[in-house]
Design a protein around this motif. Structure first.
Motif, PDB file in Angstrom:
ATOM      1  N   MET A 113     -11.326  11.840 -20.958  1.00 16.89           N
ATOM      2  CA  MET A 113     -12.175  10.887 -21.542  1.00 16.89           C
ATOM      3  C   MET A 113     -11.517   9.487 -21.695  1.00 16.89           C
ATOM      4  SD  MET A 113     -14.700  12.090 -23.755  1.00 16.89           S
ATOM      5  CE  MET A 113     -15.961  11.149 -24.597  1.00 16.89           C
ATOM      6  N   HIS A 114     -10.205   9.511 -21.920  1.00 17.16           N
ATOM      7  CA  HIS A 114      -9.397   8.281 -21.940  1.00 17.16           C
ATOM      8  C   HIS A 114      -9.563   7.455 -20.730  1.00 17.16           C
ATOM      9  CE1 HIS A 114      -6.839   5.103 -22.680  1.00 17.16           C
ATOM     10  NE2 HIS A 114      -5.846   5.797 -23.243  1.00 17.16           N
ATOM     11  N   GLN A 115      -9.295   8.219 -19.404  1.00 13.91           N
ATOM     12  CA  GLN A 115      -9.524   7.638 -17.978  1.00 13.91           C
ATOM     13  C   GLN A 115     -10.866   7.107 -17.942  1.00 13.91           C
ATOM     14  OE1 GLN A 115      -7.137   7.054 -16.524  1.00 13.91           O
ATOM     15  NE2 GLN A 115      -6.738   8.283 -14.753  1.00 13.91           N
ATOM     16  N   GLY A 116     -11.873   7.731 -18.259  1.00 15.11           N
ATOM     17  CA  GLY A 116     -13.378   7.267 -18.030  1.00 15.11           C
ATOM     18  C   GLY A 116     -13.760   5.963 -18.749  1.00 15.11           C
ATOM     19  N   GLY A 117     -13.074   5.583 -20.002  1.00  7.76           N
ATOM     20  CA  GLY A 117     -13.089   4.434 -20.644  1.00  7.76           C
ATOM     21  C   GLY A 117     -12.630   3.468 -19.846  1.00  7.76           C
ATOM     22  N   LYS A 118     -11.487   3.539 -19.205  1.00  8.79           N
ATOM     23  CA  LYS A 118     -10.738   2.550 -18.301  1.00  8.79           C
ATOM     24  C   LYS A 118     -11.449   2.348 -17.128  1.00  8.79           C
ATOM     25  CE  LYS A 118      -5.752   3.000 -19.491  1.00  8.79           C
ATOM     26  NZ  LYS A 118      -4.618   3.314 -18.784  1.00  8.79           N
ATOM     27  N   THR A 119     -12.384   3.080 -16.772  1.00  9.35           N
ATOM     28  CA  THR A 119     -12.948   2.917 -15.340  1.00  9.35           C
ATOM     29  C   THR A 119     -14.191   2.118 -15.685  1.00  9.35           C
ATOM     30  OG1 THR A 119     -12.259   4.900 -14.605  1.00  9.35           O
ATOM     31  CG2 THR A 119     -14.350   3.938 -13.521  1.00  9.35           C
ATOM     32  N   VAL A 120     -14.712   2.403 -16.836  1.00 13.15           N
ATOM     33  CA  VAL A 120     -15.878   1.547 -17.362  1.00 13.15           C
ATOM     34  C   VAL A 120     -15.556   0.111 -17.429  1.00 13.15           C
ATOM     35  CG1 VAL A 120     -17.591   1.211 -19.048  1.00 13.15           C
ATOM     36  CG2 VAL A 120     -17.440   3.628 -18.283  1.00 13.15           C
ATOM     37  N   LYS A 121     -14.454  -0.182 -18.247  1.00 14.09           N
ATOM     38  CA  LYS A 121     -14.168  -1.362 -18.466  1.00 14.09           C
ATOM     39  C   LYS A 121     -13.868  -2.121 -17.089  1.00 14.09           C
ATOM     40  CE  LYS A 121     -12.315  -1.066 -23.180  1.00 14.09           C
ATOM     41  NZ  LYS A 121     -11.006  -0.825 -23.955  1.00 14.09           N
ATOM     42  N   ARG A 122     -13.137  -1.280 -16.203  1.00 15.01           N
ATOM     43  CA  ARG A 122     -12.754  -1.885 -14.910  1.00 15.01           C
ATOM     44  C   ARG A 122     -14.052  -2.394 -14.146  1.00 15.01           C
ATOM     45  NH1 ARG A 122      -8.768   1.628 -12.311  1.00 15.01           N
ATOM     46  NH2 ARG A 122      -7.309   0.455 -13.454  1.00 15.01           N
ATOM     47  N   ILE A 123     -14.970  -1.406 -13.975  1.00 15.92           N
ATOM     48  CA  ILE A 123     -16.301  -1.811 -13.541  1.00 15.92           C
ATOM     49  C   ILE A 123     -17.038  -2.876 -14.073  1.00 15.92           C
ATOM     50  CG2 ILE A 123     -18.734  -0.756 -12.997  1.00 15.92           C
ATOM     51  CD1 ILE A 123     -17.224   1.805 -12.497  1.00 15.92           C
ATOM     52  N   LEU A 124     -17.259  -2.842 -15.412  1.00 11.02           N
ATOM     53  CA  LEU A 124     -17.652  -4.179 -16.008  1.00 11.02           C
ATOM     54  C   LEU A 124     -16.818  -5.440 -15.751  1.00 11.02           C
ATOM     55  CD1 LEU A 124     -18.482  -2.640 -19.683  1.00 11.02           C
ATOM     56  CD2 LEU A 124     -20.097  -3.454 -17.773  1.00 11.02           C
ATOM     57  N   ALA A 125     -15.390  -5.533 -15.752  1.00  8.98           N
ATOM     58  CA  ALA A 125     -14.644  -6.577 -15.180  1.00  8.98           C
ATOM     59  C   ALA A 125     -14.920  -7.203 -13.978  1.00  8.98           C
ATOM     60  CB  ALA A 125     -13.375  -6.374 -15.603  1.00  8.98           C
ATOM     61  N   ILE A 126     -15.006  -6.111 -12.870  1.00  6.00           N
ATOM     62  CA  ILE A 126     -15.195  -6.438 -11.551  1.00  6.00           C
ATOM     63  C   ILE A 126     -16.632  -6.891 -11.470  1.00  6.00           C
ATOM     64  CG2 ILE A 126     -15.689  -5.368  -9.170  1.00  6.00           C
ATOM     65  CD1 ILE A 126     -13.148  -3.407  -9.877  1.00  6.00           C
ATOM     66  N   GLY A 127     -17.767  -6.440 -12.151  1.00  4.28           N
ATOM     67  CA  GLY A 127     -18.888  -6.837 -12.372  1.00  4.28           C
ATOM     68  C   GLY A 127     -19.114  -8.361 -12.693  1.00  4.28           C
ATOM     69  N   LEU A 128     -18.561  -8.796 -13.691  1.00  2.00           N
ATOM     70  CA  LEU A 128     -18.341  -9.973 -14.487  1.00  2.00           C
ATOM     71  C   LEU A 128     -17.821 -10.861 -13.491  1.00  2.00           C
ATOM     72  CD1 LEU A 128     -19.208 -11.748 -16.791  1.00  2.00           C
ATOM     73  CD2 LEU A 128     -16.827 -11.032 -17.720  1.00  2.00           C
TER      74      LEU A 128
END
Length: 175
Positions: free
Chosen positions: A1-16
């Motif tokens: 679950m901890h790993q999934g949070g990092k992936t979402v943040k990474r996707i949001l950062a890349i998207g931004l």
């Protein structure tokens, strides 16, 4: 679950980052309207003045040709010296140039002095009358003559303070 949070943040950062990069490119290639102001490249403030011939002149009226907006007074020796040069320039480039002489009428003894000055020198370019000095203040005219050179779209090409020869005028107008 901890790993999934990092992936979402990474996707949001890349998207931004992709959005910001796209916005920067779009903003850089978007054609911009020049700012109003008195720097080279700016659109100078619009004005409306009466001419010696009783007509009204605005900057919009002279758009489409290069324009030389020359602020002057009859009692100014450097102004008097460059007037024949301005006439020669207007005569030689009348299809592509408008010389607009803005008289500092609020600094003259009378309008008749301006009329006499123009008539005695056989000057044919339009003479606008800055009756209350408002336009001179807008254009930050602190010494005479002061000349603004505008391109065909009405943006400032060059600015000159002091008398000029016809050759200097042609150079500053890029003729």
């Amino acid at each position: 679950m901890h790993q999934g949070g990092k992936t979402v943040k990474r996707i949001l950062a890349i998207g931004l980052l992709v959005f910001l990069a796209g916005y920067a490119v779009w903003f850089a290639i978007l054609p911009k309207e020049p700012e109003e102001g008195l720097e080279i490249g700016n659109k100078p403030p619009e004005f409306e003045m009466e001419t010696l011939s009783g007509e009204t002149v605005t900057l919009d009226d002279v758009k489409g040709k290069k324009v030389m907006v020359n602020f002057w007074a009859t009692w100014c020796p450097p102004c008097e010296a460059e007037m024949p040069e301005m006439q020669k320039l207007q005569d030689e480039h009348q299809d592509e140039l408008v010389v607009l002489a803005v008289n500092m009428t609020n600094a003259e003894k009378s309008r008749k002095d301006v009329e006499k000055f123009i008539a005695e020198r056989n000057l044919t370019f339009p003479v606008a009358l800055d009756k209350d000095g408002r336009v001179s203040i807008q254009y930050e005219v602190y010494s005479y003559p002061t000349t603004y050179f505008l391109d065909e779209e009405g943006s400032i090409l060059n600015i000159s303070r002091g008398a000029m020869t016809k050759e200097t005028m042609e150079k500053l107008l890029e003729l």
